[in-house]
Design a protein around this motif. Structure first.
Motif, PDB file in Angstrom:
ATOM      1  N   ASP A 105      -4.398 -50.917 -28.628  1.00 10.42           N
ATOM      2  CA  ASP A 105      -4.353 -51.603 -27.340  1.00 10.42           C
ATOM      3  C   ASP A 105      -4.706 -50.573 -26.276  1.00 10.42           C
ATOM      4  OD1 ASP A 105      -3.801 -52.922 -25.020  1.00 10.42           O
ATOM      5  OD2 ASP A 105      -1.772 -53.525 -25.561  1.00 10.42           O
ATOM      6  N   LYS A 106      -5.939 -50.637 -25.805  1.00 13.28           N
ATOM      7  CA  LYS A 106      -6.428 -49.612 -24.881  1.00 13.28           C
ATOM      8  C   LYS A 106      -5.585 -49.503 -23.619  1.00 13.28           C
ATOM      9  CE  LYS A 106     -10.587 -51.245 -24.715  1.00 13.28           C
ATOM     10  NZ  LYS A 106     -11.992 -51.409 -24.297  1.00 13.28           N
ATOM     11  N   GLU A 107      -4.978 -50.617 -23.222  1.00 15.79           N
ATOM     12  CA  GLU A 107      -4.178 -50.610 -22.008  1.00 15.79           C
ATOM     13  C   GLU A 107      -2.910 -49.782 -22.160  1.00 15.79           C
ATOM     14  OE1 GLU A 107      -5.307 -51.951 -19.221  1.00 15.79           O
ATOM     15  OE2 GLU A 107      -7.123 -52.478 -20.352  1.00 15.79           O
ATOM     16  N   LYS A 108      -2.503 -49.532 -23.426  1.00 14.85           N
ATOM     17  CA  LYS A 108      -1.249 -48.813 -23.646  1.00 14.85           C
ATOM     18  C   LYS A 108      -1.443 -47.495 -24.383  1.00 14.85           C
ATOM     19  CE  LYS A 108       1.724 -52.871 -23.464  1.00 14.85           C
ATOM     20  NZ  LYS A 108       2.694 -53.725 -24.186  1.00 14.85           N
ATOM     21  N   VAL A 109      -2.686 -47.031 -24.460  1.00 13.85           N
ATOM     22  CA  VAL A 109      -2.961 -45.751 -25.103  1.00 13.85           C
ATOM     23  C   VAL A 109      -3.446 -44.760 -24.054  1.00 13.85           C
ATOM     24  CG1 VAL A 109      -4.311 -44.524 -26.824  1.00 13.85           C
ATOM     25  CG2 VAL A 109      -3.520 -46.838 -27.302  1.00 13.85           C
ATOM     26  N   LEU A 110      -2.679 -43.719 -23.853  1.00 15.52           N
ATOM     27  CA  LEU A 110      -3.043 -42.690 -22.882  1.00 15.52           C
ATOM     28  C   LEU A 110      -4.039 -41.704 -23.480  1.00 15.52           C
ATOM     29  CD1 LEU A 110       0.555 -41.923 -21.566  1.00 15.52           C
ATOM     30  CD2 LEU A 110      -1.202 -43.312 -20.434  1.00 15.52           C
ATOM     31  N   ALA A 111      -3.880 -41.418 -24.770  1.00 12.04           N
ATOM     32  CA  ALA A 111      -4.749 -40.457 -25.459  1.00 12.04           C
ATOM     33  C   ALA A 111      -4.402 -40.510 -26.935  1.00 12.04           C
ATOM     34  CB  ALA A 111      -4.526 -39.043 -24.930  1.00 12.04           C
ATOM     35  N   PHE A 112      -5.259 -39.917 -27.767  1.00 14.89           N
ATOM     36  CA  PHE A 112      -4.837 -39.702 -29.143  1.00 14.89           C
ATOM     37  C   PHE A 112      -5.226 -38.318 -29.602  1.00 14.89           C
ATOM     38  CE2 PHE A 112      -8.874 -41.972 -30.429  1.00 14.89           C
ATOM     39  CZ  PHE A 112      -9.410 -40.982 -31.226  1.00 14.89           C
ATOM     40  N   VAL A 113      -4.376 -37.786 -30.485  1.00 19.21           N
ATOM     41  CA  VAL A 113      -4.540 -36.434 -31.012  1.00 19.21           C
ATOM     42  C   VAL A 113      -4.422 -36.525 -32.528  1.00 19.21           C
ATOM     43  CG1 VAL A 113      -3.609 -34.095 -31.047  1.00 19.21           C
ATOM     44  CG2 VAL A 113      -3.503 -35.446 -28.937  1.00 19.21           C
ATOM     45  N   THR A 114      -5.398 -35.968 -33.249  1.00 19.81           N
ATOM     46  CA  THR A 114      -5.332 -35.986 -34.711  1.00 19.81           C
ATOM     47  C   THR A 114      -5.407 -34.572 -35.272  1.00 19.81           C
ATOM     48  OG1 THR A 114      -7.735 -36.259 -34.997  1.00 19.81           O
ATOM     49  CG2 THR A 114      -6.411 -38.259 -34.831  1.00 19.81           C
ATOM     50  N   VAL A 115      -4.794 -34.406 -36.423  1.00 24.41           N
ATOM     51  CA  VAL A 115      -4.790 -33.105 -37.102  1.00 24.41           C
ATOM     52  C   VAL A 115      -6.157 -32.850 -37.733  1.00 24.41           C
ATOM     53  CG1 VAL A 115      -3.711 -31.717 -38.918  1.00 24.41           C
ATOM     54  CG2 VAL A 115      -2.324 -33.294 -37.531  1.00 24.41           C
ATOM     55  N   HIS A 116      -6.772 -33.916 -38.270  1.00 21.89           N
ATOM     56  CA  HIS A 116      -8.072 -33.775 -38.924  1.00 21.89           C
ATOM     57  C   HIS A 116      -9.139 -34.569 -38.167  1.00 21.89           C
ATOM     58  CE1 HIS A 116      -5.205 -32.812 -42.238  1.00 21.89           C
ATOM     59  NE2 HIS A 116      -6.061 -31.829 -42.410  1.00 21.89           N
ATOM     60  N   GLY A 117     -10.329 -34.672 -38.774  1.00 21.52           N
ATOM     61  CA  GLY A 117     -11.429 -35.398 -38.142  1.00 21.52           C
ATOM     62  C   GLY A 117     -12.508 -34.452 -37.647  1.00 21.52           C
ATOM     63  N   THR A 118     -13.695 -35.014 -37.326  1.00 22.51           N
ATOM     64  CA  THR A 118     -14.806 -34.218 -36.799  1.00 22.51           C
ATOM     65  C   THR A 118     -15.314 -34.861 -35.521  1.00 22.51           C
ATOM     66  OG1 THR A 118     -16.589 -35.428 -37.907  1.00 22.51           O
ATOM     67  CG2 THR A 118     -15.511 -33.675 -39.162  1.00 22.51           C
ATOM     68  N   VAL A 119     -16.001 -34.077 -34.693  1.00 24.02           N
ATOM     69  CA  VAL A 119     -16.490 -34.591 -33.407  1.00 24.02           C
ATOM     70  C   VAL A 119     -17.579 -35.635 -33.596  1.00 24.02           C
ATOM     71  CG1 VAL A 119     -15.906 -32.522 -32.108  1.00 24.02           C
ATOM     72  CG2 VAL A 119     -18.130 -32.660 -33.223  1.00 24.02           C
ATOM     73  N   ASN A 120     -18.188 -35.693 -34.798  1.00 24.57           N
ATOM     74  CA  ASN A 120     -19.243 -36.673 -35.052  1.00 24.57           C
ATOM     75  C   ASN A 120     -18.772 -37.836 -35.915  1.00 24.57           C
ATOM     76  OD1 ASN A 120     -21.437 -35.376 -33.660  1.00 24.57           O
ATOM     77  ND2 ASN A 120     -21.392 -33.815 -35.248  1.00 24.57           N
ATOM     78  N   SER A 121     -17.464 -37.946 -36.143  1.00 26.48           N
ATOM     79  CA  SER A 121     -16.948 -39.032 -36.959  1.00 26.48           C
ATOM     80  C   SER A 121     -17.045 -40.357 -36.219  1.00 26.48           C
ATOM     81  CB  SER A 121     -15.486 -38.763 -37.331  1.00 26.48           C
ATOM     82  OG  SER A 121     -14.672 -38.838 -36.168  1.00 26.48           O
ATOM     83  N   HIS A 122     -16.957 -41.455 -36.986  1.00 31.72           N
ATOM     84  CA  HIS A 122     -16.994 -42.778 -36.360  1.00 31.72           C
ATOM     85  C   HIS A 122     -15.855 -42.927 -35.359  1.00 31.72           C
ATOM     86  CE1 HIS A 122     -20.127 -44.177 -38.988  1.00 31.72           C
ATOM     87  NE2 HIS A 122     -19.442 -43.876 -40.060  1.00 31.72           N
ATOM     88  N   THR A 123     -14.696 -42.394 -35.695  1.00 33.07           N
ATOM     89  CA  THR A 123     -13.547 -42.516 -34.814  1.00 33.07           C
ATOM     90  C   THR A 123     -13.788 -41.786 -33.500  1.00 33.07           C
ATOM     91  OG1 THR A 123     -12.082 -42.661 -36.726  1.00 33.07           O
ATOM     92  CG2 THR A 123     -11.083 -42.113 -34.615  1.00 33.07           C
TER      93      THR A 123
END
Length: 543
Positions: free
Chosen positions: A171-189
């Motif tokens: 819910d974009k209206e209630k998400v200030l930010a997200f932080v993940t331990v893994h992932g890449t800058v070119n990932s779909h996410t």
């Protein structure tokens, strides 16, 4: 206060409470079953339910983040329908007389390991997709519809990683930010996060077992730092910067309608890069002077067959009409490398970035190319449309393009279809094109510099490999000298030269580009107004 350095995916500052998202630890047990046929039916029904869920996610993402970014869910649907995957699951159930959960988990492990072991980076990325679709099927088999993340107040999401399907359900209206331990800058996410405009960090080495729900935190999406329980001084500094950013956004709105002219009278074309029609609203909102790069390959992605001439015509026509006489530069399909379409049948390549891609596909398969050109020429009657060809390295390529374009013009004339003769430009993305740019300039109407690939090929660094981030230097002196050479040779021939790669949006280089004589900058819609501010404040005579 605890401080963690991650990689920034999208800028901005967020301050609030944390929600620690941890997936259920799914322990799949191997169970013998007596009714094998019943278990096969159970798997089939779960797969159909998962497919329906993916279809619903696609429709939701289509509305929120556009067709190009929603395509991942169509890809997941295709993978879920893959014969090899399903035959593996069904074979395990039949031959071992085991439960569907075990068969799905085993197939997931086997296929993800297979993809991860491949040399091709695009195929390696499919390992995560296999796990994602398998997890969805297992969730359905377990009797759940896949609980969505719901919050009573705005939060900073902290997770090990987020699958695209999880990200799009936020819910974009209630998400200030997200932080993940893994992932890449070119990932779909990461791509979805940037499109949704959510401050985000990846690769952040925070221990999720230590972090707790409702813990106070702050995310600096500009420096890539997560602060847990920030001290008063740090918190006040972040609040001050957050207020400054808001004031800057408000001030930028005052620049709407202003011409892009420097203090000394140099006018710059300031255009926007887009991936599909749904990005047009952002182009209008940010007052771009036109579209400098329409990535037509996204029309080809996320489907199982070639788009027809009529399908393409309707898209190009709509974009041209909507822009109401403003320049619309459409790049012919740039399939290949990191953008693969299975139905193209390109096959495995040792080095796809240097393989069958972009204009090379078009010239080797002229029937595909002519279909797109026919659609483009037909749409040219409805607006100010120009055509741009990617990955040019030789003069003969341009001459062959002209021959094919001439054939298209003759065919349309014979059938009485109205069209104009759109301007023809090329992307300068290879060192070879740079070195012969003086000759190339005599053959075309404009140059657009693709700094992403130009940097990759000049520095011999794979831009898709996160391990090489330190070596991928877009403003390397060699790249900057090449840009100057391209601009000089364009002007010598009387044509204009612009930049449509990521480097064009680097505000630390804007004044240098203006001093070089760059005529056009084409950037993401959100970068238009910040660049306009710099242009209006610049006097190139003093640089």
């Amino acid at each position: 206060m605890q401080e963690y350095q991650g990689k920034a995916v999208f800028g901005g500052i967020a301050i609030g409470k944390i929600f620690v998202y941890q997936k259920d630890e799914r322990r799949v047990k191997r169970t013998k079953v007596d009714d094998v046929e019943g278990e096969l039916i159970r798997y089939q029904e779960a797969r159909e339910t998962a497919d329906k869920q993916l279809g619903e996610l696609y429709e939701k993402a289509l509305l929120e983040v556009g067709e190009a970014n929603a395509a991942i869910f169509q890809i997941h649907q295709m993978m879920l329908g893959d014969d090899d995957y399903n035959e593996s699951v069904e074979n395990i159930i039949r031959t071992q007389s085991v439960n569907a959960e075990y068969a799905v988990a085993s197939t997931s492990d086997n296929f993800s390991q297979m993809f991860a072991a491949m040399d091709d980076e695009y195929m390696q990325a499919r390992a995560a997709d296999v796990k994602d679709i398998s997890e969805r099927v297992l969730t359905v088999l377990g009797g759940s519809d896949g609980n969505k993340m719901t919050f009573s107040e705005s939060v900073i999401i902290l997770a090990d990683d987020l699958a695209p399907s999880e990200t799009v359900q936020l819910d974009k209206e209630k998400v200030l930010a997200f932080v993940t331990v893994h992932g890449t800058v070119n990932s779909h996410t990461a791509i979805l996060a940037r499109t949704m405009g959510i401050p985000a960090l990846i690769g952040t080495p925070v221990d999720l077992s230590v972090a707790r729900n409702n813990q106070f935190a702050a995310v600096d999406g500009n420096t890539g730092i997560l602060y847990l329980e920030p001290d008063d001084e740090t918190l006040q500094g972040l609040k001050d910067r957050q207020q400054e950013e808001q004031e800057k956004r408000e001030m930028l709105k005052l620049l709407r309608g202003r011409e892009n002219v420097t203090i000394d009278g140099k006018e710059i074309m300031l255009y926007a890069n887009i991936g599909d029609m749904k990005d047009l609203a952002a182009v209008m909102q940010n007052d771009a002077g036109g579209i400098g790069l329409f990535r037509s390959e996204f029309i080809y992605l996320g489907r199982d067959n070639y788009p027809t001439e009529e399908e393409q015509f309707q898209i190009y026509k709509t974009v041209a009409e909507t822009m109401a006489g403003k320049k619309v530069i459409i790049r012919t399909l740039d399939i290949g490398a990191d953008k693969q379409c299975e139905y193209f049948g390109i096959g495995q390549e040792e080095n796809p970035a240097m393989g069958l891609r972009a204009i090379r596909i078009c010239l080797m398969r002229p029937e595909i190319f002519k279909t797109q050109l026919r659609a483009l020429y037909r749409a040219s009657a409805y607006g100010n449309l120009a055509i741009m060809y990617p990955l040019i390295s030789n003069l003969w390529e341009i001459r062959r393009i002209k021959e094919i374009a001439k054939e298209v013009e003759q065919e349309l004339t014979l059938t009485g279809i109205e069209f104009t003769r759109p301007q023809q430009g090329i992307m300068i993305e290879t060192p070879a094109a740079v070195m012969i740019s003086e000759e190339l300039a005599k053959e075309v109407d404009f140059f657009s510099i693709g700094t992403n690939d130009l940097t990759q090929y000049t520095l011999a660094v794979d831009r898709q490999n996160p391990e090489l981030d330190a070596f991928y230097e877009p403003n390397h002196p060699a790249v900057m000298r090449m840009i100057q050479m391209i601009v000089d040779n364009a002007h010598k021939a009387g044509i204009w030269a612009g930049i449509c790669g990521e480097l064009g949006a680097d505000t630390t280089l804007t004044k240098e580009f203006l001093a070089m004589g760059v005529d056009e900058l084409s950037v993401s819609p959100g970068s238009v107004l910040p660049l306009r501010k710099i242009i209006l404040e610049t006097d190139t005579r003093s640089i």
